[in-house]
Design a protein around this motif. Structure first.
Motif, PDB file in Angstrom:
ATOM      1  N   GLY A 150       5.685  12.254   5.269  1.00 12.81           N
ATOM      2  CA  GLY A 150       4.267  11.997   5.056  1.00 12.81           C
ATOM      3  C   GLY A 150       3.612  12.934   4.070  1.00 12.81           C
ATOM      4  O   GLY A 150       2.798  12.504   3.248  1.00 12.81           O
ATOM      5  N   HIS A 155       6.074  11.174  -4.288  1.00 12.52           N
ATOM      6  CA  HIS A 155       5.663   9.851  -4.751  1.00 12.52           C
ATOM      7  C   HIS A 155       4.605   9.956  -5.839  1.00 12.52           C
ATOM      8  O   HIS A 155       4.685   9.290  -6.871  1.00 12.52           O
ATOM      9  CB  HIS A 155       5.137   9.016  -3.581  1.00 12.52           C
ATOM     10  N   ARG A 156       3.636  10.796  -5.608  1.00 13.25           N
ATOM     11  CA  ARG A 156       2.554  10.975  -6.595  1.00 13.25           C
ATOM     12  C   ARG A 156       3.105  11.515  -7.907  1.00 13.25           C
ATOM     13  O   ARG A 156       2.733  11.050  -8.984  1.00 13.25           O
ATOM     14  CB  ARG A 156       1.481  11.889  -6.031  1.00 13.25           C
ATOM     15  N   HIS A 163       0.831  -1.203   0.000  1.00 12.44           N
ATOM     16  CA  HIS A 163       0.000   0.000   0.000  1.00 12.44           C
ATOM     17  C   HIS A 163       0.866   1.254   0.000  1.00 12.44           C
ATOM     18  O   HIS A 163       1.598   1.501   0.955  1.00 12.44           O
ATOM     19  CB  HIS A 163      -0.925   0.007   1.212  1.00 12.44           C
ATOM     20  N   SER A 164       0.770   2.041  -1.049  1.00  9.86           N
ATOM     21  CA  SER A 164       1.665   3.200  -1.189  1.00  9.86           C
ATOM     22  C   SER A 164       1.458   4.235  -0.088  1.00  9.86           C
ATOM     23  O   SER A 164       2.397   4.935   0.274  1.00  9.86           O
ATOM     24  CB  SER A 164       1.514   3.845  -2.558  1.00  9.86           C
ATOM     25  N   PHE A 165       0.249   4.327   0.466  1.00 15.42           N
ATOM     26  CA  PHE A 165       0.010   5.333   1.500  1.00 15.42           C
ATOM     27  C   PHE A 165       0.757   5.028   2.802  1.00 15.42           C
ATOM     28  O   PHE A 165       0.916   5.896   3.646  1.00 15.42           O
ATOM     29  CB  PHE A 165      -1.484   5.524   1.750  1.00 15.42           C
ATOM     30  N   MET A 206       4.999  12.093   0.048  1.00 17.36           N
ATOM     31  CA  MET A 206       3.870  11.559  -0.725  1.00 17.36           C
ATOM     32  C   MET A 206       3.554  12.435  -1.939  1.00 17.36           C
ATOM     33  O   MET A 206       3.104  11.922  -2.963  1.00 17.36           O
ATOM     34  CB  MET A 206       2.648  11.387   0.166  1.00 17.36           C
TER      35      MET A 206
END
Length: 165
Positions: free
Chosen positions: A141, A148-149, A95-97, A145
């Motif tokens: 966080g 990452h996106r 899970h990427s989150f 992220m």
């Protein structure tokens, strides 16, 4: 195969260099008992390439040296980043989150002890853990992220190994 190894070393070196530069640029709030180390956003990169693991470790190590950190901080702060990077790499297909969680936790659990016993900061450990945790939450966080996106769109081309080239 030689091109693949050369490309891997180049990726690791570039990631280390970026970590060092970002750490240096944002040094005024990347060290101390209240810190947001913007370069920790890069700990998301092992989700894209294994070359990021040594790149982040070396980048953190050199960034801490250039930032004037004491030896325990250089060693244990860099190990905290290494632990986070290795765990992000191992979780890359999950899970990427959850990917920011390992560097947040490793730094939250290790860095406060360095601040308390290495630098002699007299704040209670839970308060130091809270402040480091909040800083890591912001850098890993939130910023991690976002990174990452942005990079996920280029997953197949950005860090391609080039084995067939």
């Amino acid at each position: 195969m030689k091109l693949h190894k050369t490309r891997w070393i180049a990726h690791a070196s570039m990631i280390a260099a970026i970590y060092i530069i970002v750490t240096w640029l944002f040094a005024p709030f990347g060290f101390g008992e209240i810190q947001v180390r913007i370069s920790e956003a890069l700990t998301i990169l092992p989700a894209f390439t294994p070359a990021a693991v040594p790149g982040l470790f070396v980048g953190c190590l050199i960034g801490n040296i250039l930032g004037g950190a004491i030896l325990p901080d250089i060693i244990f702060g860099s190990l905290a980043t290494l632990i986070g990077a290795v765990l992000v790499y191992r979780m890359r297909d999950k899970h990427s989150f959850l990917l920011p969680l390992p560097p947040i936790l490793s730094n939250t659990l290790i860095v406060p002890f360095v601040l308390r016993y290495g630098y002699g900061i007299a704040l209670p450990l839970p308060l130091l853990m809270f402040s480091i945790g909040i800083g890591e939450l912001i850098s890993c966080g939130v910023l991690g992220m976002i990174l990452h996106r942005a990079l996920s769109r280029y997953r197949n081309t950005l860090f391609h190994s080039g084995q067939n080239q």
